[in-house]
Design a protein around this motif. Structure first.
Motif: not given
Length: 141
Positions: A38-48, A50-52, A63-73, A77-80
């Motif tokens: 299950v993936t859910a957005p936690a926080m975002s920002i409009d940076a120039g 690009v919405v990160w 493992e681990p069961g909870l990870t964070w993914i940094l993505s740029a709309e 791009a997606s960096y997990g």
């Protein structure tokens, strides 16, 4: 021997009907019999332009069961695989965030306008990362 075969066949038919009904019930309730991440957005920002986003991913398969993914709309791009994440900060020379990389530890990250990121510093702890982000904020009168 014939009655054992008939009993076994009856058992197989009942099991097949049970599994078909269980799958249909799970589908009707909007789920599945097998859990999926299950993936859910936690926080975002409009940076120039690009919405990160920092997205949280919960999985019972890895493992681990909870990870964070940094993505740029805007940059698609997606960096997990981050273990933890800090909030976004608009600094004097760009937008910044911090994340805990599994192998390299806490990193302060500058978010680029083209959907890529650059690690600007590596720090020892989350407290150091948060302090670095606070120091990057412009002083307001």
């Amino acid at each position: 021997m014939g009655q054992i075969a008939l009993g076994f066949r009856s058992l197989m038919i009942r099991l097949a009907i049970f599994f078909v009904m269980a799958i249909l019930l799970a589908w009707a309730l909007g789920g599945t019999l097998w859990p999926r991440p299950v993936t859910a957005p936690a926080m975002s920002i409009d940076a120039g332009g690009v919405v990160w986003n920092w997205n949280v991913r919960i999985s019972s398969y890895t493992e681990p069961g909870l990870t964070w993914i940094l993505s740029a709309e805007g940059g698609d791009a997606s960096y997990g695989g981050w273990l933890a994440a800090a909030g976004f900060v608009e600094g004097a020379d760009g937008f910044f965030t911090a994340g805990q990389h599994p192998q390299e530890g806490w990193q302060v990250i500058r978010l680029e306008d083209d959907g890529r990121y650059e690690v600007v510093s590596k720090v020892a702890s989350r407290l150091d990362a948060e302090s670095d982000l606070v120091e990057r904020r412009p002083v307001r009168d």
